[in-house]
Structures are given as C-alpha cells and as structure tokens.
Design an enzyme around this catalytic site. Structure first.
Site, PDB file in Angstrom:
ATOM      1  N   CYS A   2       0.762  -1.228   0.056  1.00 34.16           N
ATOM      2  CA  CYS A   2       0.014   0.048   0.129  1.00 34.16           C
ATOM      3  C   CYS A   2       0.804   1.215  -0.070  1.00 34.16           C
ATOM      4  CB  CYS A   2      -0.735   0.009   1.237  1.00 34.16           C
ATOM      5  SG  CYS A   2      -1.859  -1.587   1.457  1.00 34.16           S
ATOM      6  N   ARG A  27       4.988   0.185  -6.570  1.00 34.27           N
ATOM      7  CA  ARG A  27       5.063  -0.651  -5.358  1.00 34.27           C
ATOM      8  C   ARG A  27       3.663  -1.652  -5.628  1.00 34.27           C
ATOM      9  NH1 ARG A  27       7.225   1.262  -0.874  1.00 34.27           N
ATOM     10  NH2 ARG A  27       5.664   0.548   0.645  1.00 34.27           N
ATOM     11  N   TRP A  75      -2.768  -2.475  -1.462  1.00 37.70           N
ATOM     12  CA  TRP A  75      -2.583  -4.031  -2.069  1.00 37.70           C
ATOM     13  C   TRP A  75      -3.282  -4.644  -0.929  1.00 37.70           C
ATOM     14  CZ3 TRP A  75       1.069  -6.089  -5.606  1.00 37.70           C
ATOM     15  CH2 TRP A  75       1.507  -7.646  -5.205  1.00 37.70           C
ATOM     16  N   ASN A  99      -1.665   2.257   6.137  1.00 36.83           N
ATOM     17  CA  ASN A  99      -0.671   1.252   5.451  1.00 36.83           C
ATOM     18  C   ASN A  99      -0.385   0.095   6.805  1.00 36.83           C
ATOM     19  OD1 ASN A  99      -0.750   2.185   3.169  1.00 36.83           O
ATOM     20  ND2 ASN A  99       1.618   2.999   3.057  1.00 36.83           N
ATOM     21  N   GLY A 100      -0.268  -1.018   6.538  1.00 36.68           N
ATOM     22  CA  GLY A 100       0.026  -1.820   7.705  1.00 36.68           C
ATOM     23  C   GLY A 100      -1.123  -2.892   8.017  1.00 36.68           C
ATOM     24  N   GLU A 480      17.454 -23.758  -4.298  1.00 35.67           N
ATOM     25  CA  GLU A 480      17.076 -22.106  -4.720  1.00 35.67           C
ATOM     26  C   GLU A 480      18.558 -21.439  -4.632  1.00 35.67           C
ATOM     27  OE1 GLU A 480      14.671 -20.597  -5.518  1.00 35.67           O
ATOM     28  OE2 GLU A 480      15.013 -18.544  -4.729  1.00 35.67           O
ATOM     29  N   LYS A 484      19.108 -19.176  -7.927  1.00 31.65           N
ATOM     30  CA  LYS A 484      19.482 -17.689  -7.888  1.00 31.65           C
ATOM     31  C   LYS A 484      20.679 -17.397  -8.788  1.00 31.65           C
ATOM     32  CE  LYS A 484      16.372 -16.310  -6.964  1.00 31.65           C
ATOM     33  NZ  LYS A 484      15.310 -17.003  -6.985  1.00 31.65           N
ATOM     34  N   GLU A 487      20.370 -17.831 -12.593  1.00 29.47           N
ATOM     35  CA  GLU A 487      19.518 -16.967 -13.089  1.00 29.47           C
ATOM     36  C   GLU A 487      20.235 -15.640 -13.539  1.00 29.47           C
ATOM     37  OE1 GLU A 487      16.434 -16.968 -10.090  1.00 29.47           O
ATOM     38  OE2 GLU A 487      15.000 -16.592 -11.724  1.00 29.47           O
ATOM     39  N   HIS A 503      27.212 -40.325  -4.948  1.00 29.97           N
ATOM     40  CA  HIS A 503      26.542 -41.062  -6.078  1.00 29.97           C
ATOM     41  C   HIS A 503      26.849 -40.628  -7.351  1.00 29.97           C
ATOM     42  CE1 HIS A 503      25.056 -43.398  -2.640  1.00 29.97           C
ATOM     43  NE2 HIS A 503      24.523 -42.252  -2.202  1.00 29.97           N
ATOM     44  N   LYS A 599       9.293 -11.805 -15.567  1.00 28.03           N
ATOM     45  CA  LYS A 599       8.762 -12.039 -14.140  1.00 28.03           C
ATOM     46  C   LYS A 599       7.386 -12.838 -14.145  1.00 28.03           C
ATOM     47  CE  LYS A 599       8.979 -10.953 -10.012  1.00 28.03           C
ATOM     48  NZ  LYS A 599       9.973 -11.654  -9.011  1.00 28.03           N
TER      49      LYS A 599
HETATM   50  C1  F6R Z   1      13.012 -17.752  -9.948  1.00 29.97           C
HETATM   51  C2  F6R Z   1      11.704 -17.173 -10.267  1.00 29.97           C
HETATM   52  C3  F6R Z   1      10.909 -18.066 -11.049  1.00 29.97           C
HETATM   53  C4  F6R Z   1       9.569 -18.328 -10.346  1.00 29.97           C
HETATM   54  C5  F6R Z   1       8.736 -19.247 -11.502  1.00 29.97           C
HETATM   55  C6  F6R Z   1       7.257 -19.287 -10.920  1.00 29.97           C
HETATM   56  O1  F6R Z   1      13.639 -16.409  -9.335  1.00 29.97           O
HETATM   57  O2  F6R Z   1      11.178 -15.983  -9.697  1.00 29.97           O
HETATM   58  O3  F6R Z   1      11.542 -19.390 -10.802  1.00 29.97           O
HETATM   59  O4  F6R Z   1       9.565 -18.755  -9.018  1.00 29.97           O
HETATM   60  O5  F6R Z   1       8.647 -18.640 -12.757  1.00 29.97           O
HETATM   61  O6  F6R Z   1       6.866 -18.221 -10.722  1.00 29.97           O
HETATM   62  P1  F6R Z   1       5.428 -17.816  -9.838  1.00 29.97           P
HETATM   63  O7  F6R Z   1       5.933 -18.192  -8.347  1.00 29.97           O
HETATM   64  O8  F6R Z   1       4.926 -16.551  -9.976  1.00 29.97           O
HETATM   65  O9  F6R Z   1       4.431 -18.880 -10.326  1.00 29.97           O
END
Ligand code: F6R
Length: 604
Positions: A2, A27, A75, A99-100, A480, A484, A487, A503, A599
């Site tokens: 928000c 945001r 939001w 907000n909050g 993960e 990261k 990517e 293995h 994204k």
């Molecule tokens: C990696 C990343 C992607 C998402 C994936 C699923 O940093 O962001 O691996 O996690 O594309 O996306 P959502 O979570 O939006 O379904």
C-alpha cells in the site's frame, strides 16, 4: 504494498494527490482512492484497478483554493480489492487512510459493532475511523480523540486522518510502517509513505520515527514521540533522483528486496500468530476435513519453497505430502484422489503451468488452496481458498522476498494443521510460534556480512560450476541458491542433497568446482560435515556457511548461533541470495533484468 499521500495547501490538491499516487504505482496495488476536504465538504473518489480508473472518476472534480486531502493505493490484505474495501474509509464525518495491519482489529470491531456501529468494508482499517469518532464524542479535543484512538491500536501502521471537526488539519501516526512529512512553502504540507511522491514538490522532509504521531495545520507541524513528549521537527534535504528513491538507495531492486525481507515477514505474520495458535482468517476450518494427503504444485522458486515445506508438513503436521513440478504434473496422468488437498504456490498467481494444474485438480473434484502474493490473480480467483503471502510487489526478476514469505506461510500452515490433527502438543506449537517471531530479526543483515560476501565473491567468478549442497530443508535451499546464481550470473550451478554427491557428482570435484556448503548446527551437522569433507579431500573449492567454523573449507561465512534449524535456514537464505547477487554484479550483469527471463511466465 500500500501507499499513502497527503496534502494541505492551496495548490491543485487533486492533482497533487493523484500525481503522488502515480509515483507509488511501482509498489503494486489493486485499488486506489482520494478524499479532499474543502469548505467543510468532502469529495471522495475510489476505483478498483489502475489509477487511470480513479483519474477518470475524478475527472470533473477541480478544487481550487485551500483544501486538505489524503490518498491511498491499496494492496489487498484484509478483504478483496473492491471499491468498498479501497481507502479512504469513512466514519460519520472523517476519513482515514492506513498502511500496515491492525492486529487487534477483530476485537475492536466487535466492541464497536456492539455499540451499534455499522461497517461497510471487510478491512482492518475501517476500525480506526469509527474508533476515532467514538472517542471524539467523549474527548475534549479532536487531537485528544486521535491520540486515544492510536493508543488502542496494535500492529504496524502509518495513518492519515482528516475530519470535519477540524477542517484545516491532517492527523498522522507512524508505527512500524514508513511515513514522511514534507514542506515546501511554510503554509503547505505534504505526506507520503516513501520519498518518490515528494521529489520535486518539497525541499525538506521529516522522516517520522516509530511511535511518532501528531498533526499539521497551515501554520504548524506538531510531532509527539511514543512517550507523548513534543519533538522538535528535524528536517532533512530530499534526494532529487526518483529511480534511486524507488530503490531506497540500493543499487538494484533485488538488493532492496533482499534487505526488505525482515520487514515484509512482519506483514506475513501479522494477525496470524498469537501466543499459542495460528489463525488464518481466510481459511474455513473444514478445508482439512477428510484430507489425508497434501499435494504441493509449483514452478521454479515457488517449487523450492514447496519442497522445503514438505519436510515441515510431514515432521510437524504428520500428513503425507508430495511435491510436483507443475509442467511435469500436467502431463503425467496423475492419480488424483478426493482425500488430497491440492495446493498451488505462485508468486504471481498467473504462471500458466501452475494455473493449469489447479484447473486439473478442480476438475477432478479436489479441494484446492493457493498460496499467492497477488490478490485477485487467476489462481486466487480459481481456488477454493487462498492465503496471501504479503511480500508486496517484487520487481527483481530473481525472486527473493516472495520465496521467504512462501516458506513462512507454509511453516504457519504446518502448525495450523498440527493443531487440528493434534500432532504437536500445545507446548510444541508455542515453541514453534516463538521461533516464527524471531524470523524478522534473523533476516536483518548483520554489520559487516554484506561487505564480507562482496569481498569473497571475487573468488567465484570462473570455474566449471557450482554445487550448492545441503540436507533436509537445506537441500531445497541449496536448489534455490543454485537457481539464484544461475539466473543472474549465467554461471552453471546445481543444487544437490549433500548425501547424494558421492553417488556421481563427486566425480566433478577439482579446485575449479565450487561447493557452497550449507552446514547448519541444528540439522544433521555431523553427517553434512562428512559429505563436505569428502569433497574437500578431492580438492573442490569450498565455501562453508555455518555457525561452526569449518577448517576444511577454503572460505567460511559465519551465521549466528540461533536456536533452531529453521532460523538457520532463513539466515543462510539471505547469504546465498547476497552471494549470488554480488557474483553477478562483479560479472557486470543487470541483476534486476537477467537475460532471457520474465517475471511472470504466462506461457507453457
Ligand atoms: C526465480 C523465479 C521463478 C518463479 C517461477 C514461478 O527467481 O522467480 O523461478 O518462481 O517462474 O513463478 P510464480 O511463483 O509466479 O508462479
């Protein structure tokens, strides 16, 4: 997340509020509204969706001369994104934006309803304005009523309130949520929940501290601290660079989002934990009736959070769990049984593969639940129930804070089910809840840590690959960490269970193979250590992340001596995120927009 703006003065109030809100668009929000008080009359406009809808609604409204106004982008957290739930919220003759989260809103609301007050929205915010008007009836002054109101609120908030009872004044309070007061000429005052709406409008600003509250009029800015002592306003010069203001001074959104994790987890937890139980208002308790198995389904980072959580579900809730990669699940002709709860996890709520699996589960007649960061997204609309992770908008393509909030929601869900199934004792649940409360402090980045990681990162820019290794929940964290790194650095990295290296993959070990070893002291320490020693003996270059110094490692990043493996998980999570980011920055990459990635992946 928000956003709030406010204005008091004689310029074009509507334009200032709407411009301010548009500066907060980055945001993320799902509805917006403004309220302007002029000549003791309120003009209020609210709209769902993009700001252009609000602009259209207010198109013919053109106040000139002195006015006060407040505005908000919402939001959704409590209640759907509808006009009724959009801020500002109305009492009889006052409006509030907030907000909050007001943690004790349910109890306050019950008391007000018993007094005959009718609520229009489902939000926690609406209690503030009704409480204020109730206090106003018995208080000597408007400010007194405002002070009494905020003293009854628990949780995090930034609040602006305007009332016909004092039509040249904006009342404000800040507790745990940001709020800035600005001024340009003496008789003009501005408010915003971050710098950007104020840039170009005000020359000087006051960054309010937690516990501050007060009011502004054309002639005065009065601020009181948490002990009700009057404070002298402390003005700072305002930055002039909007993009850097959006990034809060960080180099990348990803960096800002890593640092934000401690704060957003407070939102994730808020209103959902008490001393001895987890409360998901959004869930019907019969969702788990007749359920003997949980199937978690997701892609990418969300899949990793699901995998980490599968350990918690079986360990604490004693329920069978399977975890599926959505793109695989779609075509494997899975056997779906009605005693299975199907849980889709998605930051965006739009990922095509995950969405399709949710449709499959629904068609097979399974109960469905979604963990998601975006209210009103396709998955939230489709599932029987949803839990919002409340990470706020994530701009960096490489997910960080969304992952952290997913794991926290899952951890809470585990305890919620453990209570229903009596699989943990009340004492054990209390202990777990006290651990949850420690996550925000564990996620704060300690002095010197980031600097150390930046220094170390220069040794990891080449080689023929990285292995991130861990056991138990640290295995999904290793996956993960590797995701990261690949990517954003474009280096080859894999996550592996520590015990699996011998293995096969250990054949790759040589000085040019970099092993990032997750060595928590509270989860299989000795076993993991032996696995790392096997790699060290074969000359792999090792960076150990652990609270216990490890002399077989080439590099060592120390984490704190926390009291549980899940707290170690979150501290290590921050370290692998920062390490990946610093390696990528040294390689000259744009970590916010890595090549070939988007994204939201809405194609198969
Ligand atoms: C990696 C990343 C992607 C998402 C994936 C699923 O940093 O962001 O691996 O996690 O594309 O996306 P959502 O979570 O939006 O379904």
């Amino acid at each position: 997340m928000c956003g709030i703006v406010g204005y008091l003065g004689s310029k074009k109030t509507k334009d200032i509020l709407l411009d301010g809100l548009s500066e907060l668009e980055y945001r993320g929000y799902d509805s917006a509204g403004i309220a302007v008080l002029q000549n003791n009359n309120f003009s209020v406009f609210k709209a769902v969706g993009k700001l252009v809808n609000l602009q259209e609604k207010a198109a013919t409204f053109d106040p000139s001369g002195f006015a006060i106004g407040i505005g908000h982008t919402r939001w959704a957290t409590h209640g759907k994104p509808t006009e009724l739930n959009a801020h500002p919220h109305l009492g009889e003759s006052s409006y509030v934006v907030h907000n909050g989260i007001i943690e004790n809103y349910a109890a306050l609301k019950r008391n007000l309803q018993e007094d005959g007050i009718k609520f229009l929205s489902q939000t926690d915010t609406e209690v503030i304005v009704h409480l204020f008007e109730k206090e106003l009836k018995s208080s000597g002054s408007v400010f007194n009523a405002f002070t009494k109101t905020i003293s009854q609120l628990h949780g995090a908030f930034a609040i602006l309130l305007v009332t016909k009872s004092e039509s040249d004044t904006i009342f404000f309070a800040k507790q745990g949520s940001p709020m800035i007061v600005g001024r340009d000429t003496e008789d003009e005052k501005y408010f915003a929940s971050s710098d950007t709406p104020l840039i170009g409008k005000c020359s000087e600003v006051i960054y309010l501290d937690d516990g501050d509250y007060g009011y502004v009029t054309p002639s005065e800015i009065s601020i009181f601290d948490k002990n009700a002592h009057k404070k002298a306003p402390h003005f700072s010069k305002l930055s002039t660079n909007k993009l850097s203001a959006q990034k809060n001074g960080f180099r990348f959104f990803m960096e800002k989002e890593i640092y934000e994790q401690s704060e957003v987890i407070i939102d994730t937890l808020m209103g959902r934990i008490s001393d001895n139980e987890i409360n998901f208002e959004e869930l019907d308790s019969n969702l788990f009736e007749g359920i003997n198995e949980i199937k978690l389904c997701a892609c990418g980072t969300s899949y990793h959070s699901a995998l980490a959580s599968s350990y918690l579900f079986e360990r604490y809730a004693k329920i069978r769990v399977s975890v599926e990669i959505a793109s695989e699940f779609r075509y494997k002709e899975p056997l779906l049984c009605k005693d299975t709860l199907f849980v889709a996890i998605s930051q965006s709520g739009e990922t095509a593969d995950t969405l399709e699996t949710l449709k499959m589960a629904k068609e097979a007649g399974l109960k469905t639940l979604v963990l998601c960061n975006v209210d009103n997204s396709s998955m939230v609309r489709l599932a029987d129930a949803s839990i919002l992770t409340r990470a706020g908008i994530e701009k960096g393509v490489a997910s960080t804070k969304a992952f952290a909030t997913q794991v926290v929601v899952f951890w809470m869900l585990t305890l919620y089910i453990a209570k229903i199934k009596n699989s943990l004792t009340p004492n054990e649940i209390e202990k777990q809840i006290s651990l949850l409360r420690e996550i925000p402090s564990v996620l704060q980045i300690k002095d010197g840590l980031h600097e150390k990681i930046t220094r170390l990162s220069k040794r990891y820019l080449h080689g023929h690959g990285f292995f991130f290794i861990g056991r138990d929940v640290f295995y999904p964290l290793a996956l993960e960490g590797a995701l990261k790194l690949k990517e954003i650095s474009y280096l080859h990295a894999e996550g592996y269970p520590s015990g699996e290296m011998k293995h096969g993959p250990i054949a790759l070990a040589d000085p040019e193979l970099f092993t990032i070893a997750l060595l928590p002291q509270h989860m299989l320490y000795e076993k993991s250590k032996s696995n790392v020693e096997e790699l060290s003996a074969r000359d792999s270059t090792i960076c150990a992340i652990s609270p216990i110094e490890f002399d077989k490692a080439d590099d060592y990043i120390k984490i704190s001596n926390v009291r549980d493996y899940m707290l170690e998980f979150f501290e290590m999570m921050v370290i692998v995120q920062l390490l990946s980011m610093e390696i990528a920055i040294r390689l000259g990459n744009d970590v916010d927009m890595p090549r070939n990635l988007a994204k939201s992946v809405t194609v198969e």
